[in-house]
Structures are given as structure tokens and as C-alpha cells.
Enzyme design. Sequence first.
Site, PDB file in Angstrom:
ATOM      1  N   TYR A 261       0.873  -1.168   0.000  1.00 20.62           N
ATOM      2  CA  TYR A 261       0.000   0.000   0.000  1.00 20.62           C
ATOM      3  C   TYR A 261       0.916   1.225   0.000  1.00 20.62           C
ATOM      4  CZ  TYR A 261      -4.388   2.452   0.983  1.00 20.62           C
ATOM      5  OH  TYR A 261      -5.520   3.243   0.897  1.00 20.62           O
ATOM      6  N   HIS A 402      -2.388  -5.037  -4.430  1.00 18.23           N
ATOM      7  CA  HIS A 402      -1.739  -4.812  -3.138  1.00 18.23           C
ATOM      8  C   HIS A 402      -2.745  -4.930  -2.008  1.00 18.23           C
ATOM      9  CE1 HIS A 402      -3.243  -0.752  -2.084  1.00 18.23           C
ATOM     10  NE2 HIS A 402      -3.054  -0.383  -3.347  1.00 18.23           N
ATOM     11  N   CYS A 403      -2.222  -5.255  -0.848  1.00 22.01           N
ATOM     12  CA  CYS A 403      -2.996  -5.209   0.386  1.00 22.01           C
ATOM     13  C   CYS A 403      -2.341  -4.122   1.242  1.00 22.01           C
ATOM     14  CB  CYS A 403      -3.056  -6.568   1.065  1.00 22.01           C
ATOM     15  SG  CYS A 403      -1.500  -7.493   1.082  1.00 22.01           S
ATOM     16  N   ARG A 404      -1.822  -4.481   2.397  1.00 22.53           N
ATOM     17  CA  ARG A 404      -1.068  -3.500   3.184  1.00 22.53           C
ATOM     18  C   ARG A 404       0.434  -3.653   2.922  1.00 22.53           C
ATOM     19  NH1 ARG A 404      -0.849  -3.389   9.735  1.00 22.53           N
ATOM     20  NH2 ARG A 404       0.422  -1.512  10.034  1.00 22.53           N
ATOM     21  N   THR A 410      -2.303 -10.398  -1.036  1.00 21.91           N
ATOM     22  CA  THR A 410      -1.879 -10.168  -2.423  1.00 21.91           C
ATOM     23  C   THR A 410      -1.432 -11.460  -3.083  1.00 21.91           C
ATOM     24  OG1 THR A 410      -1.234  -7.877  -1.982  1.00 21.91           O
ATOM     25  CG2 THR A 410      -0.166  -8.966  -3.843  1.00 21.91           C
TER      26      THR A 410
END
Length: 468
Positions: A261, A402-404, A410
Site C-alpha cells: 500500500y 496490493h494489500c497493506r 496479495t
Amino acid sequence: MNLSLSDLHRQVSRLVQQESGDCTGKLRGNVAANKETTFQGLTIASGARESEKVFAQTVLSHVANVVLTQEDTAKLLQSTVKHNLNNYDLRSVGNGNSVLVSLRSDQMTLQDAKVLLEAALRQESGARGHVSSHSHSALHAPGTPVREGLRSHLDPRTPPLPPRERPHTSGHHGAGEARATAPSTVSPYGPEARAELSSRLTTLRNTLAPATNDPRYLQACGGEKLNRFRDIQCCRQTAVRADLNANYIQVGNTRTIACQYPLQSQLESHFRMLAENRTPVLAVLASSSEIANQRFGMPDYFRQSGTYGSITVESKMTQQVGLGDGIMADMYTLTIREAGQKTISVPVVHVGNWPDQTAVSSEVTKALASLVDQTAETKRNMYESKGSSAVGDDSKLRPVIHCRAGVGRTAQLIGAMCMNDSRNSQLSVEDMVSQMRVQRNGIMVQKDEQLDVLIKLAEGQGRPLLNS
């Protein structure tokens, strides 16, 4: 002239010391280094030299039945990371040891050859006094069964391995058993296979763990922060931009970009990446609660319009899609404008209620992968109909995910997308996770629960967990 094991090792070791171990070896009478290029994983059909093939064949002839220790395989994995290519299919023989099953190209680096030949010399030395004089052509470590000869595509006379679509169910835990015993009935998806997969992936993760200022990974420059998390870094060789924690990922034939992220300071570069990539879909897997948590520093960049340096962005929500189990996907359209550049429209799929470091079910994962694939395909068709130069450029038109941190949720999604692609039918779960880790970092598929989902999807397709 047929070189003995000791002669071959002596010549290879001298060249590793004198030249670069990254050079491929070639053989015409004596070993020489191919100084014109480093290892590229070529076959004869794709440009490897006949002398390179002869060198690889000669090394292979000396390492049949040689047991490789964890230290040996770790050295081969370092080569895999360095060149971003895995040249070796290994099979576990228990106790952390492996044997080389096949070579994936007609080339071999001098450094890798040195590792393999030293293992062969070590085994030859240890086997003296444990084998009879008539069995020197099939030396093996004490307590280890004599295994079938090394299969290599370089020698078509040797018997092939079982088809990849039928997972191998025996031979992984056969140490100490006679070759004449009945075939193992161990399930290819049972606890033993899962434990072996976990062991192999853990070894790879440890090999890829970043050291301080590790040259394998992108380093921050100019005082700007690069990584959200100190241990979750960005492979230098596949980095999309020098100022983003983002990597080009290719698993089989499935091409994506995986990233963290973006930090507030990275938003202008992030939007520029999305525009230059002609991104056919942006999949954001970070939850709404994470984005709302100010301690995490996750700017709400895709649900709000705004200006970021020279880039102006307009966001518009278009629909909401249920994926099952109460998991929802909100759909947006981002319009990215920059003076002097084409205006780019990017579809966004946001899963707002998938908590960090958890897995959604295999059914939800399949539904999400299908939604992302379909959204991307629609956008690619639009670019194709307009005659865009991005069509046919392997570095563009990639879904951005994306995630974090860009490693857990992901990677679970990328793995599912890979399994959705019929061109990847021969890939094992080990293949897929290993390729993601080598191309981004060793934490891809972060949690056991996320790996379990990929295993369940693979089992439903009859896809093997392990490399043959």
C-alpha cells in the site's frame, strides 16, 4: 576426452576463482567460461551453445544419485535469486536432503557446477568402504537407497518423470527402503506432502531473508522512506520503479505487479506507475478498517479525488459485488490526468472486509480472482481495439495488486489467478509460491491459512503440491 569427477571439479574451481562464477561453463576437451554473457536459462532451441550443453551434460553425468544437503540447496537457491531463474528440479529424500531430478535448461553456471561437483566428491569419499567395487557407477550415501538415474531433458534416452498433472505420490520419504517395495499410498495432498511443501518453502524464505543493506533488494535513496515494513522488501531485479516497493511478477504465464500500500510520499509515483502501465485493474485488498486507522498511515487514495504533485485523480464508485461469505468488492473508476500525458482510466476492485493476516475461503478467492481477471480482460480489449502500443508489451497491461504489505492477501489472489489460467496447468503450488517469493521477497504467501487455500484450490484441479 571424458573428464573424471576430480578433473572436472579442479577445472571448474579454477575458473570460478579466475573468472565470474556467474558465467556459464562450456566444454570442448577442457572446461572454459562463456564470458560473453551470464546465465539466462537457455536451451539449444532458444540460443544455448552446443558446448554449454555438453558442459551441463557432463556435470549431470557425475551428479546422478548424489544427495544434496540443505546447505547445497541453499547455495543453488542463491543462484536462483541472483538470476531470477530456477534451473533445477529437486526431489526431497528426507532429513532435509534432496536429489537433483532434472535441469530446466541447457546451461549451467560455473558456481552451481562447483556446488554440485563438491557434493558428488563428498559423497564419493563417504561411500568408500560402503559399496562394493562393482557398484561404483551408482554411488550413494550410507543408509540411502540407490535411486533412479538423473532424468534430464538433455538425454532423451532416460525415462521421463510422471506427468505433472498427475502428482507424484511416492519417493519423497523413501530413505532406507528397498527399491522393490510396493509404491507408496501417501496422499499427494495429505499431511506428509503438506509438511514437505512447508519445509521447502521455509527453506526458500530463510534463503531470501534480507540482510542489512542487502544488494538483492531495493534500497531507499535521498532520505525518502521506501518500505512500510523493514523485513518486507522489494527484489531489486524485478522492481517497477526505484521509489516504490513494487515488483513485476510472472507466475507461469500470469503477469501482474505486486506492491505494498503506497506511503503518502509515494502517491504521485504510484499513480504514475498505474498510468504508465495502462493498468487494466487495480485490486486493493487492504480493509476499510486498516485504511481508517491513522496509525497505519494508509492514505485513502483510490476512493477520493485529489491532486498529487502534477497528477490529478478523480474517483467514482460504480458498483458493489458480493463474493460470498459476506465478503464484498466495491468497484471504482480512477481517472488519472497529467499535463502532456494521455488521460488514463483505471478500474478498481476494493475488498473492504478482508482482515490483515487472514485468508478468505477458496470459494471467495476463486470468485475474486474471476472478477479481477474479467475486469482486466475487458480493459485489455479496449486498449486492443484502440491499437494501443501497450498491447504486446509484456511490461504493461498488468493487473496491479496490493494489500497493506503486499505479501499475504496479495499473494493468495495472485496464486488463484495463476490457477485460473489454463496455460499454467503444469505448475505445482511449490512452483507458484517459489516464483512469487524469488521475484518479490520470501514472505509472499505470508500465513499458513493462505497457503492452505491455495492447496485446496490445487487439489480441486488435481494440481500437484510439489515439484516432481
